[in-house]
Design an enzyme around this catalytic site. Structure first.
Site, PDB file in Angstrom:
ATOM      1  N   GLU A 157     -23.082 -19.899  -1.453  1.00 11.67           N
ATOM      2  CA  GLU A 157     -22.428 -20.125  -2.751  1.00 11.67           C
ATOM      3  C   GLU A 157     -23.434 -20.417  -3.868  1.00 11.67           C
ATOM      4  OE1 GLU A 157     -18.101 -21.755  -1.145  1.00 11.67           O
ATOM      5  OE2 GLU A 157     -19.534 -23.180  -1.987  1.00 11.67           O
ATOM      6  N   GLU A 313     -14.834 -17.102   3.359  1.00  7.87           N
ATOM      7  CA  GLU A 313     -14.253 -18.440   3.460  1.00  7.87           C
ATOM      8  C   GLU A 313     -12.903 -18.469   2.765  1.00  7.87           C
ATOM      9  OE1 GLU A 313     -16.490 -21.800   2.108  1.00  7.87           O
ATOM     10  OE2 GLU A 313     -18.380 -21.057   2.913  1.00  7.87           O
TER      11      GLU A 313
END
Length: 680
Positions: A157, A313
């Site tokens: 991320e 995710e």
């Protein structure tokens, strides 16, 4: 084929990647065997391992302990679970900050950020990069041939917590980046318009990041710093990718792009991914969150030029970081998972497998909750795993789009800068205002860069493309001239790549294409509105913005009704070459926007995937290489609906023949194989 396409390592799956982050280091090893049994029970095929493992494998400088990781990967391999193995560089261990505090990031006001959370590193720090590279070298050498390895996961991320650093190390890296971009300081001065406010630089050594200043900062400096910051993070990614390529050239690499992350230029990053990966966390409290999620999924598919992508995710139920963290209602996790598959994903992965007992994310849901596997969440995950295992034909199939929505990160950064006619313009809001009517009309839409080849699309939509260069302007004009249909909204084509106004009247690069000349911007007051009077007798309202528009070949479709601009054009259309261009000099209400886009789509021949589907039902089609088509129907309503079906459709899960309509329960899903006679 581009250089980056030649470098791309294809990622091939023989089953849906189903599973998610597995963090065995958080648990005693006697729990691991129970985990393996539960993975088999849930139909887990892939586990992401080691994302935050740096401190576990390198507990002190120069000391490495991979034993726990060896044993975990061996167990996963023995149980038929593939591994997406992280490079473990996302969160440095505390000892690195203690030994080298210069690796820590600094904010614009000079505050140093310390360990205790995650992502506490300066992306430009050579010390951080040196230690990260040394770790990746060891990980790559050790696991390149491991039987469980399916994919490399670099970082995590990027830009989520620290997207910019203003320290002296970053300042020097910024100066080097500028020197490469502009060649000499005179080029920089010209690009940044430094004659204004006595900002002229005599030497690159005088240039700083846009730290806290007493007045409005230089907009071109801000824009370049955002470009530099995205590139600095990308350099970290590419450093690790080169090491992985050296030691495991046949294994693909990826990183998980987070939502619609403003700090990271997805289009630039996508060129370096073997497969696009995405983390998605919609809010169950928002009734229309699935529309924004659909936009994000269309973007992920488009970043890979239509290739399948990976939902890396999602939460099995609630997250932990909102003010109010709603769980996903029964059936909602399944519905939203199929939404990703319907829009091109070949993976349904979660954060995480077993819910943490401690730490910041201890209340973030997991496949195995604190209450254990005899729970609603685990049962729903296991049921979905069984369903996906029965849909192997869908793997590798593509979604085809009739429409495109244009987006550019540099324009986004520049649009939302200070000292504009209105400083509350939002690129995300603009994107969704244009995208929602297409979603509601079931017109499949790609999200593409303005420089892309647009010839495959019947309709192109351009929300507030503030920053454009001449090549982009020519690309759009050529598209319409050749028969394309384009819808463009206000404050587009205003500045060049250095945030300098295009001279010759707004919007100078598009005046000929649009057939309009905007004499003045006329933003509406906060919460203000103005009427719209259409030439066909319809009426609407508009907010945020208005413009003094002079016609130069366009025809008015609507004029402002009321206010200082009453009677002047508000919305126009111009035939141009073999196509047509619409211009919206204001922000119409949702109904009016929907009507406009449906009109343009009908003119363009951009057809709904399934005409007649009820409101709230999402419809897409995935097509395999041999031409087999799978129709996805997703009911986002909290009540059941009847949906018309094309002929010769069968339930892809059961093989049962379907009639001329299907009943979808609340949050229901149907995946149908279409027969050869189907027209969808």
């Amino acid at each position: 084929m581009s250089e980056h396409d030649r470098d791309r390592t294809p990622v091939r799956l023989d089953a849906f990647a189903f599973g998610g982050d597995y963090n065995p280091e958080q648990w005693p090893e006697e729990v691991w065997d129970a985990d393996m049994a539960l993975m088999r029970r849930a139909g887990i095929t892939m586990a992401t391992v080691g994302v935050f493992g740096w401190a576990q494998v390198q507990p002190t400088p120069g000391t490495f302990d991979f034993g726990w990781c060896d044993r975990a990967l061996d167990k996963l391999a023995d149980n038929g679970v593939g591994v997406c193995l992280a490079t473990m560089t996302a969160s440095p261990p505390p000892w690195l900050a203690r030994a080298h505090p210069e690796t820590l990031p600094v904010t614009a006001d000079g505050t140093r950020l310390w360990p205790g959370g995650r992502q506490h590193y300066c992306p430009s720090s050579p010390v951080y990069r040196e230690h990260a590279a040394a770790l990746v070298e060891r990980v790559a050498r050790r696991y390149a041939g491991h039987p469980a390895l399916r994919l490399w996961h670099i970082g995590n991320e990027y830009g989520c917590h620290v997207s910019t650093c203003y320290c002296d190390v970053s300042a020097e890296a910024f100066r080097e980046w500028l020197a490469r971009r502009y060649g000499d300081v005179d080029g920089l001065n010209e690009a940044w318009s430094t004659a204004f406010w006595s900002q002229r630089y005599a030497d690159f050594a005088e240039v700083l990041p846009p730290r806290a200043v007493p007045a409005i900062p230089n907009p071109a400096q801000n824009l370049d710093f955002q470009r530099f910051s995205s590139d600095a993070m990308l350099e970290c990614f590419l450093l690790e990718k080169r090491i992985l390529r050296e030691h495991s050239p046949g294994v693909g690499v990826t990183t998980n792009l987070l939502g619609l992350a403003k700090p990271v230029d997805f289009f630039e990053w996508a060129r370096h991914q073997d497969v696009i990966s995405h983390d998605s966390y919609p809010d169950p409290h928002r009734a229309d969150t699935h529309v924004e999620v659909a936009f994000n999924y269309d973007l992920m598919r488009s970043l890979g030029d239509g290739r399948p992508w990976l939902l890396m995710e999602q939460a099995p139920s609630a997250v932990n970081w909102r003010d109010r963290n709603a769980p996903k209602a029964p059936g909602q996790m399944r519905l939203w998972s199929y939404q990703a598959v319907a829009r091109g994903s070949d993976a349904v992965l979660y954060f995480q497998f077993r819910q943490s007992r401690g730490g910041a994310e201890r209340f973030h849901s997991a496949i195995v909750p604190h209450a254990g596997p005899e729970t609603r969440v685990f049962r729903e995950v296991a049921e979905l795993g069984a369903e996906l295992a029965g849909l192997p034909e869908i793997l590798g199939s593509r979604v085809e789009a009739d429409a495109a929505l244009l987006m550019d990160w540099s324009s986004w950064w520049a649009l939302e800068a200070e000292s504009h006619p209105a400083t509350d313009l939002s690129q995300v809001d603009a994107n969704l205002a244009h995208y929602r009517p297409l979603w509601e009309s079931r017109i499949t839409t790609d999200i593409v860069h303005p420089s892309a080849d647009l010839s495959r699309y019947r309709l192109v939509v351009v929300p507030n493309l503030y920053l454009v260069d001449e090549a982009v302007a020519a690309n759009l004009a050529d598209y319409v001239r050749a028969g394309g249909y384009l819808v463009m909204s206000f404050f587009s084509g205003i500045v060049d790549g250095n945030d300098r106004v295009h001279l010759g009247g707004y919007p100078a690069p598009f005046r000929e294409l649009l057939g309009v000349h905007v004499e003045e911007f006329w933003p509406l007051p906060p919460n203000g509105a103005v009427g719209l009077a259409f030439t066909d007798g319809h009426h609407g309202t508009a907010t945020v913005w208005s413009e003094w528009i002079n016609l130069e070949g366009a025809e008015p479709l609507a004029t402002f009704a009321g206010g200082e601009l009453s009677g002047l054009p508000a919305i126009t259309r111009r035939s141009f070459g073999d196509g047509a261009a619409y211009y919206l000099g204001t922000k119409p209400d949702a109904t009016t926007m929907g009507n406009l886009l449906r009109r343009a789509a009908a003119e363009a021949g951009a057809a709904p995937v399934l005409p007649g589907a009820p409101a709230g039902v999402e419809v897409t089609v995935r097509r395999t290489a041999d031409g087999t088509r799978f129709l996805f129907l997703l009911n986002h309503n909290v009540f059941g609906v009847q949906v018309p079906l094309p002929p010769s459709a069968t339930d892809a899960l059961t093989g049962q023949e379907l009639g001329d309509q299907a009943t979808l329960d609340r949050r229901g899903v149907l995946v149908a194989r279409l027969g050869l006679s189907a027209t969808t």
